[in-house]
Design an enzyme around this catalytic site. Structure first.
Site, short mmCIF file in Angstrom:
data_model
loop_
_atom_site.label_atom_id
_atom_site.label_comp_id
_atom_site.label_asym_id
_atom_site.label_seq_id
_atom_site.Cartn_x
_atom_site.Cartn_y
_atom_site.Cartn_z
N HIS A 78 3.64 2.90 -8.31
CA HIS A 78 3.03 2.33 -7.11
C HIS A 78 1.51 2.40 -7.26
O HIS A 78 0.97 3.35 -7.81
CB HIS A 78 3.48 3.10 -5.86
CG HIS A 78 3.03 2.43 -4.61
ND1 HIS A 78 1.75 2.61 -4.11
CD2 HIS A 78 3.64 1.55 -3.79
CE1 HIS A 78 1.62 1.87 -3.02
NE2 HIS A 78 2.74 1.22 -2.80
N GLU B 54 2.87 -6.11 -6.52
CA GLU B 54 2.04 -5.67 -5.40
C GLU B 54 0.56 -5.70 -5.81
O GLU B 54 0.05 -4.72 -6.37
CB GLU B 54 2.41 -4.24 -5.01
CG GLU B 54 3.84 -4.09 -4.55
CD GLU B 54 4.01 -2.88 -3.64
OE1 GLU B 54 4.38 -3.08 -2.49
OE2 GLU B 54 3.73 -1.76 -4.10
P1 PGA Z 1 1.51 -2.37 2.94
O1 PGA Z 1 2.00 -1.51 1.66
O2 PGA Z 1 2.69 -3.18 3.39
O3 PGA Z 1 1.09 -1.36 3.94
O4 PGA Z 1 0.40 -3.23 2.45
C1 PGA Z 1 2.89 -2.03 0.72
C2 PGA Z 1 3.19 -1.01 -0.33
O5 PGA Z 1 2.32 -0.19 -0.62
O6 PGA Z 1 4.30 -0.95 -0.88
#
Ligand code: PGA
Length: 262
Positions: A97, A183
């Site tokens: 992550h 992401e």
């Molecule tokens: P967020 O985070 O939806 O708060 O932008 C997504 C994530 O970190 O998986």
């Protein structure tokens, strides 16, 4: 390829023990409003994981770890291993992550070690990749993602030293899902979500690379400022198999709105 919609909730460190259990029970009570096509998993804090898992066990919602260590057991103060998470009832584990990569300086090498340990423990890794804002501005988005994917998956073979019975990707024997979460770092927790067309382009690129490396077609989730207002724009694209939601998943009202807007 799965025709399920993956709705994964990363609660990060937003909720304490009581808040986590209250939210899990409230979600379990609303199970009937969750469409059958949705595959839901919640990634609570390590502290609340066991009781959240108990609350969700009978309603078919899985739980996962937010972070794991790659050694099974030993003198690693403050760490929790993938094997331990498996024993506590997890099915999934997030790995790589962006908050781990950037705030805790996790390297591609560590991410790879974690992926191997997660697989050996019998969990399914959710492998997170994403470019920084600077990489995007410098036209390095594609290369940044390719480096992360290659480090995670190239020559990933079942370690012979530790035979287990779980199947493995691409071995011809297994049916384990290969899950990637795209992401973009600049979209996480900023309210600045990635344009759905651009997310689609990135998903296509990631899919091609993963297939080339493993022979397996991945499930790819989009994550980064997903909210009730924008979720449908992502899910209408067949290359986006679901979403990994952070802050909007740690609140009952917004999570229910996300479910009703899919
Ligand atoms: P967020 O985070 O939806 O708060 O932008 C997504 C994530 O970190 O998986």
């Amino acid at each position: 390829m799965s025709n399920k919609i993956y709705l994964f909730a990363n609660w990060k460190m937003y909720l304490d023990y009581d808040e986590s259990n209250i939210l899990a029970n409230a979600i379990a009570d609303k199970k009937k409003s969750i469409p059958k096509s949705v595959k839901m998993a919640i990634f609570p804090s390590a502290l609340a994981l066991y009781t959240v898992g108990q609350a969700l066990r009978d309603v078919g919602i899985s739980i996962g770890a937010q972070n794991t260590h790659w050694i099974d057991k030993g003198g690693y103060t403050g760490e929790v291993s993938a094997v331990m998470y498996k024993e506590a009832g997890c099915q999934y584990a997030l790995v790589g992550h962006s908050e781990r990569r950037h705030l805790f300086h996790e390297t591609n090498h560590e991410v790879r070690q974690k992926i191997e340990a997660i697989l050996l423990a019998g969990l399914t890794p959710v492998i997170c990749v994403g470019e920084t804002e600077q990489e995007r501005q410098n036209n390095k988005t594609e290369s940044a993602i390719e480096i992360q994917i290659r480090a995670a998956l190239q020559n990933l073979v079942w370690p012979k030293a530790k035979p287990r019975t779980e199947p493995f990707y691409g071995s011809g024997t297994g049916n384990r899902e290969l899950i990637i979460a795209y992401e973009p770092v600049w979209a996480i927790g900023t309210g600045q979500a990635c344009d759905p067309q651009e997310a689609r382009r990135m998903h296509e690129l990631i899919k091609k690379q993963v297939v080339a490396l493993t022979g397996v077609s991945p499930i790819i989730l989009y994550g980064g400022s997903v909210k009730p207002e924008n979720i449908a724009q992502y899910l209408k694209n067949p290359n986006i198999n679901g979403v990994l939601v952070g802050s909007a998943s740690a609140n009952f009202e917004s999570w229910m709105k996300i479910i009703s807007n899919i």
